[in-house]
Scaffold this motif. Structure first.
Motif, PDB file in Angstrom:
ATOM      1  N   SER A 229     -48.839 -14.323  25.946  1.00 25.04           N
ATOM      2  CA  SER A 229     -48.569 -15.633  25.351  1.00 25.04           C
ATOM      3  C   SER A 229     -47.536 -16.419  26.152  1.00 25.04           C
ATOM      4  CB  SER A 229     -48.083 -15.466  23.911  1.00 25.04           C
ATOM      5  OG  SER A 229     -46.814 -14.836  23.890  1.00 25.04           O
ATOM      6  N   SER A 230     -46.860 -15.750  27.091  1.00 25.00           N
ATOM      7  CA  SER A 230     -45.816 -16.458  27.829  1.00 25.00           C
ATOM      8  C   SER A 230     -46.066 -16.488  29.333  1.00 25.00           C
ATOM      9  CB  SER A 230     -44.445 -15.819  27.555  1.00 25.00           C
ATOM     10  OG  SER A 230     -44.472 -14.442  27.819  1.00 25.00           O
ATOM     11  N   VAL A 231     -47.040 -15.719  29.798  1.00 22.34           N
ATOM     12  CA  VAL A 231     -47.269 -15.566  31.238  1.00 22.34           C
ATOM     13  C   VAL A 231     -48.768 -15.717  31.509  1.00 22.34           C
ATOM     14  CG1 VAL A 231     -47.003 -13.986  33.200  1.00 22.34           C
ATOM     15  CG2 VAL A 231     -45.357 -13.909  31.329  1.00 22.34           C
ATOM     16  N   ASP A 232     -49.121 -16.243  32.667  1.00 20.41           N
ATOM     17  CA  ASP A 232     -50.523 -16.285  33.089  1.00 20.41           C
ATOM     18  C   ASP A 232     -50.909 -14.899  33.599  1.00 20.41           C
ATOM     19  OD1 ASP A 232     -52.927 -16.501  34.382  1.00 20.41           O
ATOM     20  OD2 ASP A 232     -52.286 -18.052  35.799  1.00 20.41           O
ATOM     21  N   VAL A 233     -51.642 -14.165  32.780  1.00 19.93           N
ATOM     22  CA  VAL A 233     -51.998 -12.795  33.162  1.00 19.93           C
ATOM     23  C   VAL A 233     -53.457 -12.704  33.608  1.00 19.93           C
ATOM     24  CG1 VAL A 233     -50.237 -11.744  31.702  1.00 19.93           C
ATOM     25  CG2 VAL A 233     -52.509 -12.164  30.755  1.00 19.93           C
TER      26      VAL A 233
ATOM     27  N   GLN B 116     -53.972 -10.379  20.457  1.00 20.59           N
ATOM     28  CA  GLN B 116     -54.330 -11.784  20.214  1.00 20.59           C
ATOM     29  C   GLN B 116     -53.150 -12.681  20.565  1.00 20.59           C
ATOM     30  OE1 GLN B 116     -55.231 -10.464  16.025  1.00 20.59           O
ATOM     31  NE2 GLN B 116     -56.587 -12.238  16.208  1.00 20.59           N
ATOM     32  N   PRO B 117     -52.976 -12.970  21.824  1.00 22.31           N
ATOM     33  CA  PRO B 117     -51.802 -13.772  22.217  1.00 22.31           C
ATOM     34  C   PRO B 117     -51.819 -15.173  21.626  1.00 22.31           C
ATOM     35  CG  PRO B 117     -53.278 -13.398  24.092  1.00 22.31           C
ATOM     36  CD  PRO B 117     -53.779 -12.542  22.979  1.00 22.31           C
ATOM     37  N   GLY B 118     -52.957 -15.642  21.163  1.00 25.95           N
ATOM     38  CA  GLY B 118     -53.027 -16.995  20.630  1.00 25.95           C
ATOM     39  C   GLY B 118     -52.322 -17.168  19.303  1.00 25.95           C
ATOM     40  N   ARG B 119     -51.956 -16.070  18.644  1.00 28.07           N
ATOM     41  CA  ARG B 119     -51.403 -16.246  17.294  1.00 28.07           C
ATOM     42  C   ARG B 119     -49.950 -16.715  17.266  1.00 28.07           C
ATOM     43  NH1 ARG B 119     -50.037 -10.620  14.492  1.00 28.07           N
ATOM     44  NH2 ARG B 119     -49.758  -9.277  16.289  1.00 28.07           N
ATOM     45  N   TYR B 120     -49.367 -16.928  18.447  1.00 28.08           N
ATOM     46  CA  TYR B 120     -48.004 -17.499  18.479  1.00 28.08           C
ATOM     47  C   TYR B 120     -48.051 -18.999  18.733  1.00 28.08           C
ATOM     48  CZ  TYR B 120     -47.263 -12.559  18.902  1.00 28.08           C
ATOM     49  OH  TYR B 120     -47.301 -11.211  18.666  1.00 28.08           O
ATOM     50  N   GLY B 121     -49.270 -19.533  18.692  1.00 28.94           N
ATOM     51  CA  GLY B 121     -49.411 -20.967  18.922  1.00 28.94           C
ATOM     52  C   GLY B 121     -49.950 -21.239  20.305  1.00 28.94           C
ATOM     53  N   PRO B 122     -50.378 -22.480  20.527  1.00 30.68           N
ATOM     54  CA  PRO B 122     -50.885 -22.848  21.850  1.00 30.68           C
ATOM     55  C   PRO B 122     -49.731 -22.841  22.859  1.00 30.68           C
ATOM     56  CG  PRO B 122     -50.622 -24.792  20.498  1.00 30.68           C
ATOM     57  CD  PRO B 122     -50.325 -23.624  19.601  1.00 30.68           C
TER      58      PRO B 122
ATOM     59  N   HIS C 144     -27.774 -20.893  26.935  1.00 27.17           N
ATOM     60  CA  HIS C 144     -28.089 -22.207  26.386  1.00 27.17           C
ATOM     61  C   HIS C 144     -29.580 -22.470  26.477  1.00 27.17           C
ATOM     62  CE1 HIS C 144     -23.880 -23.479  26.063  1.00 27.17           C
ATOM     63  NE2 HIS C 144     -23.718 -22.765  27.155  1.00 27.17           N
ATOM     64  N   HIS C 145     -30.124 -23.069  25.461  1.00 33.24           N
ATOM     65  CA  HIS C 145     -31.513 -23.536  25.543  1.00 33.24           C
ATOM     66  C   HIS C 145     -31.702 -24.648  24.534  1.00 33.24           C
ATOM     67  CE1 HIS C 145     -31.869 -20.887  22.034  1.00 33.24           C
ATOM     68  NE2 HIS C 145     -32.980 -21.516  21.732  1.00 33.24           N
ATOM     69  N   ASP C 146     -32.706 -25.488  24.786  1.00 33.21           N
ATOM     70  CA  ASP C 146     -33.006 -26.549  23.840  1.00 33.21           C
ATOM     71  C   ASP C 146     -33.774 -25.955  22.668  1.00 33.21           C
ATOM     72  OD1 ASP C 146     -31.807 -28.457  25.411  1.00 33.21           O
ATOM     73  OD2 ASP C 146     -33.645 -28.857  26.549  1.00 33.21           O
ATOM     74  N   PRO C 147     -33.425 -26.351  21.458  1.00 35.01           N
ATOM     75  CA  PRO C 147     -34.143 -25.784  20.319  1.00 35.01           C
ATOM     76  C   PRO C 147     -35.628 -26.121  20.395  1.00 35.01           C
ATOM     77  CG  PRO C 147     -32.563 -27.462  19.609  1.00 35.01           C
ATOM     78  CD  PRO C 147     -32.363 -27.262  21.073  1.00 35.01           C
ATOM     79  N   PRO C 148     -36.485 -25.145  20.107  1.00 31.97           N
ATOM     80  CA  PRO C 148     -37.920 -25.384  20.202  1.00 31.97           C
ATOM     81  C   PRO C 148     -38.437 -26.095  18.956  1.00 31.97           C
ATOM     82  CG  PRO C 148     -37.526 -23.169  19.450  1.00 31.97           C
ATOM     83  CD  PRO C 148     -36.172 -23.795  19.644  1.00 31.97           C
ATOM     84  N   SER C 149     -39.608 -26.724  19.072  1.00 31.27           N
ATOM     85  CA  SER C 149     -40.218 -27.295  17.879  1.00 31.27           C
ATOM     86  C   SER C 149     -40.920 -26.199  17.076  1.00 31.27           C
ATOM     87  CB  SER C 149     -41.251 -28.358  18.275  1.00 31.27           C
ATOM     88  OG  SER C 149     -42.399 -27.720  18.815  1.00 31.27           O
ATOM     89  N   GLY C 150     -41.372 -25.183  17.800  1.00 33.39           N
ATOM     90  CA  GLY C 150     -42.108 -24.112  17.144  1.00 33.39           C
ATOM     91  C   GLY C 150     -43.601 -24.343  17.143  1.00 33.39           C
ATOM     92  N   ASP C 151     -44.031 -25.563  17.439  1.00 37.81           N
ATOM     93  CA  ASP C 151     -45.461 -25.860  17.375  1.00 37.81           C
ATOM     94  C   ASP C 151     -46.235 -25.205  18.526  1.00 37.81           C
ATOM     95  OD1 ASP C 151     -45.002 -27.310  15.143  1.00 37.81           O
ATOM     96  OD2 ASP C 151     -44.851 -29.238  16.188  1.00 37.81           O
TER      97      ASP C 151
END
Lengths: 301, 578, 493
Positions: free
Chosen positions: A94-98, A114-120, A137-144
């Protein structure tokens, strides 16, 4: 050396003293996924995809680095093990091009990941943004959308590209560049947490770094993040075709070390040179000449 | 002979102090400066960059030499830190950027600064080309005060405020506020070093016996029997043995070790020396959080004075024993409080935890047998050696002996550091601190820190002992007792906790590196009422993320990164109200 | 780490001995002096397995620490420390490359190292020994196969009648009972008009020989020059006949032998381009035209014949070479696993075969002496990404490559008033080249470095054909040169 006997999934398995649980699993014919483990590198046990359930242990244990001790009882296919392995595979996918990580894909199918279940996947950040991230430090995510490591391909020399969108941070390249093979230390893990990345000092281009282009990092990369320019370009042009390729073993044409080469040819041309891990001479490691210096063969035509 | 090879590689442990040296002088780690350090220490530049970029207090890009770290962590958030940061952003521009009003200064958000009793808090650090940087903790701040700290030129350094200390039994805190922390004479007059003399008399076996009888367990969160750890190290044939005082107190809501270090630094030295004698340790490291400049300077003075007075070095206290302490400063990394990450940090590597086994008592710092104890655990040793283990064990409960320090913060009438016997009821402790501030209704108590758990008002009858907390699925953790009144935005607190773990994950193992990101994203979705699929599916996914982090992470950070969040979601209607 | 230059390897070494070029014997003898002075020699081994110790010991008397330091430029305490560390280590090995052998006294340099190993019993045991690291993938195999003037394949003496008879029976031809010529001797024979035809296979002597002007003149004066190569090299351009060859490592079947005596299989993975053919085919065709039909043997058939003639290769069938990923000679039969190390016999009681001789050797300075006119010591060598005359390695794009340069110390750059990249004239007693300057802090004042990888700078115009009488190798490692600024220097980026 005396043997130790442990119980894996109810069956007794004997391995030489000092062997790992992973070695025992493999001796017993149990398909155990690994990503950061490689026979010719020191185990870093960071990917956690090889975890097993060890009786008496609060947490699961990494089989690749845990030594087998007499009387251990190990489960490799319990619900806990399956959940952890599945989630680790999902987290990565879900975070890397595998897409080029064949073994990882196979394990994903096996575990129904099912890596898709964390969102697109989230849109890729600006160029160089990952290299500029600040620890803590990081910018807060929207979560979408699911945050990814996507970033532009680093192409700063004529021999190999670094496509860190495909990097699962298995540390293998760092080990191969460092004390496990080359002792050049041109790259290290920089940053922290999800922003951790493989980097030269201050993210300088490779020609400004200590890199000696041995390409041993390419040899150990499990996901195609590190790739020969020749292969990268052929893939981009659609002329990379493994079905038309032959592989054969020979010896490097340069110095007297006698490194074993595994040469891939396609349509009568050399397209890639690797070294087999099991070769006793250099355990899969080469230098710039052996890894890249074969182009004279084709240039005679 | 050229310095190279093994001899040169052995310089690596000087890397972190060297990086501090750069940051202290110019405020950031420039490429030229980093290369110079690498040349001198024979560390590969890429490796050194990997280390420098690991720590939040270092910047590897140009940064203004004066920087204000404004805490926006949970305790300060309850005191309005979010609003404060929003105001700062409006007046001073975005974080990390030079201020429009003053190019030599900038501000940034910070995780917990360990001043939760005086929230909201900030820390001002000014680099100094001469090598004497100014580090100024600021408590109970507001925007005008922060602007003044950043913008005005010649202002007297703020006098460090003293923490409120209270409780029903003052053993660990008995000297706090009563002696001059910079005077070894004061410390002696207050009974200092008598325990050390007795420790030398009774020897390693005698010390370990007393600690065993006292049933002292570690106060860092794991509650491991201290005597067993020391004995294991004492037995190891490999040499040298190391002693580490873990003073990298970074659990959000925690400030107890800071108060001891700032107000009673000689006690830390004395306790470390006793532990070192017990474990046969020749060398000690005192690893202090980078955000604690006052503690660092007082401890360094104490070490120097103790050495001058013959209490450290060759022949401590007139005995033939030898022990010395080197202080190391952290640089903004919660993970370095994990003992094996701390070893790596001291060794000049990235602060990534090691897989266990092997355990530190066998292979710890530099691969040698190592005792690691936190400040509070060690502080108890003085009392145990001075008065005997039996006397110590008579306090508390049979399973949790002695007293314990609790950090009361949040919506409590009298925030501060409280010492009570273990087993004291939480409700009693809350009452001791004046109850919920302003007479508001209690919504929840966060016990044990960000890695702890939330308790409901119905659970405040819990006895604060290790077994009492365990019985309700909680932990005393680092002794945080953070009170949330009925107005507190629990959802916001949970999102901040999730962000904290995402920021502080070292990034080494996949479950924690990605799990903390996915957990944070999921909480944002719940908070905004935009679940993927149903809210129930999201809850299930969150539980699974929690499980894989707990089951498969390398270290305690990942293993506990979901515990407080999961406890809140299981007990409170957090996001349904929004 | 012993090297006049502070290389990347030197930077990581526990100790770096930056000796003066050509002072290797003084260093070895100085170390031996220290070992004997401290009584760290391996007396039992010397007694048991060596001869000539008394003369050797006597020859070391003058190599006191002060003398060794004066000759090498390495501080006496460092020589002492390294000597003691070597002698006292349980296992230690000495590896060397051309820094030892490209000198006019190359063999003496090697003897000096052998002496050290014998003195301390560091031979014939696992983890010990003397290892010349080979620069080509089959330089070892070439010698093993008899491409050397005095040996038939398998190091069998060509003057031994019985051995020669064995080969003559197998080959059905007579073999001259005299040793052939070394490369340097061939050049001398050309010069005397005695050698009129030259058949060069896979070598580029025009570029790689010392004193290039002379080499060029001699190669041009040969009546008939045949060059068989995979490239049209600079030497091939002089040839009367060029025979295009297949690349031995990927276009032909066969074996090569590495530095560790490991015989390894190379395989045909591609067809050679155009008219290029397997060396074996070419040689057989030439034989046929010359009147001998060798048939059309496969590489394996040739190898199997070799196994019947060379006892040390007898056990190495193609099947075993493939199954074992190569075998290290000697390997006498198909059950023999090959030998990880040599000379274990020296530890047997009694020693099987002859005892190992010490050879007393004396320090001799390089032939091309430094003078006011030629004050800079030029040493030549290779760079990581390039290979010898560059015909192979020049055809891939290396990010490390920056072309030929005259590498000098920062102090010399300042002294001569030259800047990085500035073209200068470098001259020796034999000729001149123009080349850009590269400032390398790993060099000491008075020391310069060049390679011969690049066609545009004929480095070997500068080097001296001062050959070792025993091995025939030229002193590539030590030339005396001077640096001159050009009238109007062109900046090269």
């Amino acid at each position: 050396m005396p043997d130790v006997t442990i119980e894996i999934d109810g069956k007794a398995v004997s391995v030489p003293e000092g062997a790992t649980i992973l070695a025992a699993c493999r001796a017993a014919g149990i398909d155990t996924p690994t990503l950061c483990y490689l026979e010719n590198l020191t185990p870093v046990n960071v990917c956690r995809v090889c975890v097993v359930e060890l009786e008496g242990s609060r947490t699961l244990v990494p089989s690749c680095s845990r030594q087998a001790e007499s009387g251990m009882k190990v489960k490799t296919d319990s619900a806990r093990v399956r959940t952890s392995r599945t989630m680790v595979l999902e987290f990565l996918a879900s975070s890397v091009d595998v897409s080029l990580a064949d073994d990882l894909q196979r394990q994903m199918r096996r575990y129904g990941a099912q890596p898709g279940r964390y969102g697109p996947p989230a849109p890729p950040p600006k160029a160089d943004q990952r290299d500029a991230s600040v620890a803590g430090h990081h910018d807060p995510p929207s979560g979408d959308a699911a945050h990814t490591v996507a970033q532009p391909v680093k192409r700063d020399n004529e021999l190999y590209v670094r496509d860190y969108t495909k990097c699962i941070l298995c540390y293998k390249c760092v080990e191969a560049c460092g004390s496990d093979a080359q002792n050049t230390f041109a790259i290290a893990v920089a940053g922290r947490g999800f922003d951790a990345r493989i980097s030269t000092e201050h993210a300088v281009p490779l020609p400004d770094s200590a890199c000696v282009y041995c390409g041993n990092c390419i040899g150990v990369c499990p996901t195609g993040a590190l790739m020969f320019v020749t292969e990268h370009d052929r893939r981009a042009q659609g002329t990379w075709d493994p079905s038309r390729q032959n592989k054969g073993e020979t010896i490097c044409p340069y110095c007297g070390v006698g490194c074993n080469l595994e040469v891939s040819t396609q349509d009568g041309e050399i397209v890639k040179v690797m070294s087999p891990l099991e070769s006793g001479v250099t355990n899969g490691h080469l230098c710039i000449k052996g890894r890249f210096g074969w182009q004279f063969v084709g240039k005679r035509r | 002979m050229a310095v190279g090879g093994d001899q040169a590689r052995a310089q690596r442990h000087r890397l972190l102090p060297a990086l501090h040296g750069l940051s202290d002088r110019i405020g950031w780690i420039s490429p030229g400066a980093l290369n110079y350090v690498c040349e001198r220490l024979r560390v590969p530049p890429a490796d050194a960059y990997g280390v420098a970029s690991f720590y939040a207090l270092f910047s590897t890009t140009p940064r203004a030499p004066q920087i204000l770290h404004v805490c926006d962590d949970i305790a300060c958030r309850l005191a309005g830190a979010e609003e404060l940061c929003a105001q700062l952003e409006q007046k001073l521009g975005p974080p990390h950027e030079p201020l429009p009003q003053q190019q030599s200064a900038c501000w940034t958000r910070s995780p917990c600064l360990g001043m939760c009793d005086r929230a909201p808090a900030a820390l001002f650090i000014a680099a100094d080309p001469g090598g004497s940087p100014r580090g100024e903790p600021l408590g109970e701040v507001d925007r005008p005060r922060l602007e003044q700290a950043l913008l005005s030129e010649d202002r007297p350094p703020a006098q460090p405020a003293r923490a409120t200390v209270a409780g029903t039994q003052r053993t660990l805190l008995r000297r706090i506020g009563k002696i001059d922390p910079e005077s070894i004479g004061d410390y002696r007059k207050a009974g200092g070093f008598t325990a050390l003399r007795r420790a030398i008399e009774i020897g390693p076996a005698g010390i370990i016996h007393e600690v065993d009888v006292a049933k002292l367990t570690g106060r860092g969160g794991a509650a491991f029997p201290t005597a067993r750890k020391w004995e294991a190290v004492a037995r190891e044939p490999a040499r040298p043995h190391y002693l580490i005082c873990n003073a990298d107190e970074s659990e959000p809501g925690t400030f107890k070790d800071r108060v001891i270090m700032e107000e009673d630094p000689f006690a830390v030295i004395e306790a470390m020396t006793i532990a070192a004698i017990a474990g046969g340790c020749e060398r000690g490291y005192l690893y202090v959080r980078g955000e604690y400049p006052l503690a660092s300077s007082r401890l360094q003075k104490a070490i120097d004075e103790a050495r001058a007075a013959g209490m450290l070095g060759d022949g401590i206290c007139g005995s033939p024993l030898r022990f010395d302490i080197e202080m190391r400063r952290g640089a903004g990394a919660y993970i370095c409080g994990e003992e094996t990450a701390l070893f790596n940090s001291i060794e000049g590597l990235r602060g990534e935890p090691r897989n266990k086994p092997p355990f530190p008592v066998r292979k710890g710092l530099f691969g040698k047998p190592t005792i690691v104890n936190n400040v509070e655990t060690l502080a108890n040793v003085i009392e145990i050696v001075a008065k005997g283990g039996e006397a110590f064990a008579s306090v508390g409960t049979p399973g949790s002996t002695g007293t314990k320090l609790f950090c009361l913060c949040g919506h409590i009438a009298r925030p501060g550091l409280y010492e009570v016997p273990l087993g004291t009821m939480l409700a009693e402790l809350l009452a001791l601190a004046g109850g919920v501030r302003g007479g508001k209704r209690l919504q929840a108590v966060l016990l044990g820190g960000a890695a702890g758990s939330f308790l409901t008002p119905a659970e405040i009858g819990v006895p604060l002992s290790f077994e009492g907390a365990r019985a309700i699925g909680a932990t005393l953790g680092s002794g945080v007792v953070m009170v949330l009144d009925e107005t507190a935005d629990l959802g916001g607190i949970l999102v901040r906790i999730a962000a904290f773990f995402r920021d502080e994950s070292c990034g080494q193992c996949v479950p924690c590196r990605v799990g903390t990101v996915r957990q944070e994203e999921l909480l944002h979705r719940l908070r905004r009422g935009r679940p993927l699929g149903s809210a129930t599916q999201e809850r299930d996914l969150l539980a699974q993320i929690g499980q894989v982090m707990r089951d498969a992470s390398i270290c305690g950070l990942g293993q506990t990164a979901s515990s407080a969040i999961e406890s809140a979601l299981s007990k409170f209607e957090v996001f349904n109200r929004a | 780490m012993v090297d006049p230059r502070r290389t990347a390897t030197a930077a990581w070494a526990d100790t770096w001995l930056g000796l003066d070029v050509g002072s290797d014997i003084a260093l070895s003898n100085g170390m031996a002096h220290e070992i004997l002075e401290r009584g760290l020699e391996h007396r039992e081994f010397i007694e048991h397995a060596t001869i000539g110790f008394a003369e050797y010991r006597a020859s070391l008397d003058s190599y006191t620490p002060q003398v060794a330091t004066r000759m090498t430029g390495v501080p006496a305490n460092v020589i002492g420390e390294v000597a003691r560390a070597y002698a006292q280590a349980d296992k230690a090995l000495i590896c060397w490359t051309l820094g030892i052998t490209e000198h006019h006294n190359a063999v003496d340099n090697v003897f000096a190292l052998i002496n050290l190993a014998l003195l301390t019993g560091k031979v014939g045991r696992y983890g010990c020994g003397l290892n010349p690291l080979r620069g080509q993938n089959n330089v070892q195999g070439g010698g093993d196969m008899g491409a050397i003037p005095h040996h038939l394949p398998g190091f069998q003496d060509i003057t031994d009648d019985a051995l020669r008879a064995k080969f003559e029976r197998a080959w059905g031809a007579s073999i001259p009972a005299k040793r052939g010529l070394r490369l340097n001797e061939m050049f001398e024979a050309i010069e005397r008009g005695e050698l009129r035809a030259l058949y060069v296979i896979g070598e580029n002597p025009l570029v790689s020989e010392a004193d290039r002007n002379r080499a060029s003149h001699l190669l041009a004066s040969v009546e008939h020059l045949v060059v068989q190569d995979i490239f049209l090299t600079q030497t091939a351009e002089l040839a009367d006949v060029v025979l295009p060859a297949a690349a031995g490592w990927c276009e032909t079947e066969g074996t090569v032998t590495s530095s560790e005596r490991r015989v390894q299989r190379v395989r045909k993975l591609l067809d050679p381009p155009g008219e290029a053919r397997d060396d074996l085919e070419i040689v057989c065709d030439i034989a046929r035209r010359l009147g001998t039909d060798l048939g059309r043997p496969s590489a394996q058939q040739v190898w199997d014949e070799l196994r019947t003639l060379s006892p040390m290769h007898a056990g190495m069938s193609y099947a075993r070479l493939e199954a074992c990923s190569g075998l290290q000679w000697p390997c006498y039969d198909e059950q023999h696993p090959g030998e990880l190390f040599l000379h274990a016999r020296l530890w047997e009681d009694p020693v099987r075969g002859p005892k190992a001789p010490f050879h007393a050797v004396e320090q001799e300075d390089p032939v091309d002496t430094l003078s006011d006119e030629y004050p800079i010591r030029l040493t030549t060598g290779r760079r990581l990404d390039s290979f010898n005359s560059g015909v192979q390695s020049g055809l891939y794009s290396s990010p490390l490559r920056r072309g030929e340069s005259f590498d000098i110390a920062p102090e010399d750059a300042e002294r001569y008033g030259v800047a990085e990249g500035e073209r200068v004239r470098v001259s020796s007693r034999r000729g001149s080249v123009t080349v850009p300057v590269h400032v390398d802090p790993g060099l000491r004042p008075g020391l310069a470095f060049m390679t011969f990888h690049f066609d545009d700078v004929a480095t070997n115009v500068l080097t001296i054909e001062a050959n070792d009488p025993k091995s025939g190798t030229a002193e590539f490692k030590a030339s005396a040169v001077r640096l001159e600024k050009l009238e109007s220097p062109m900046q090269v980026s």
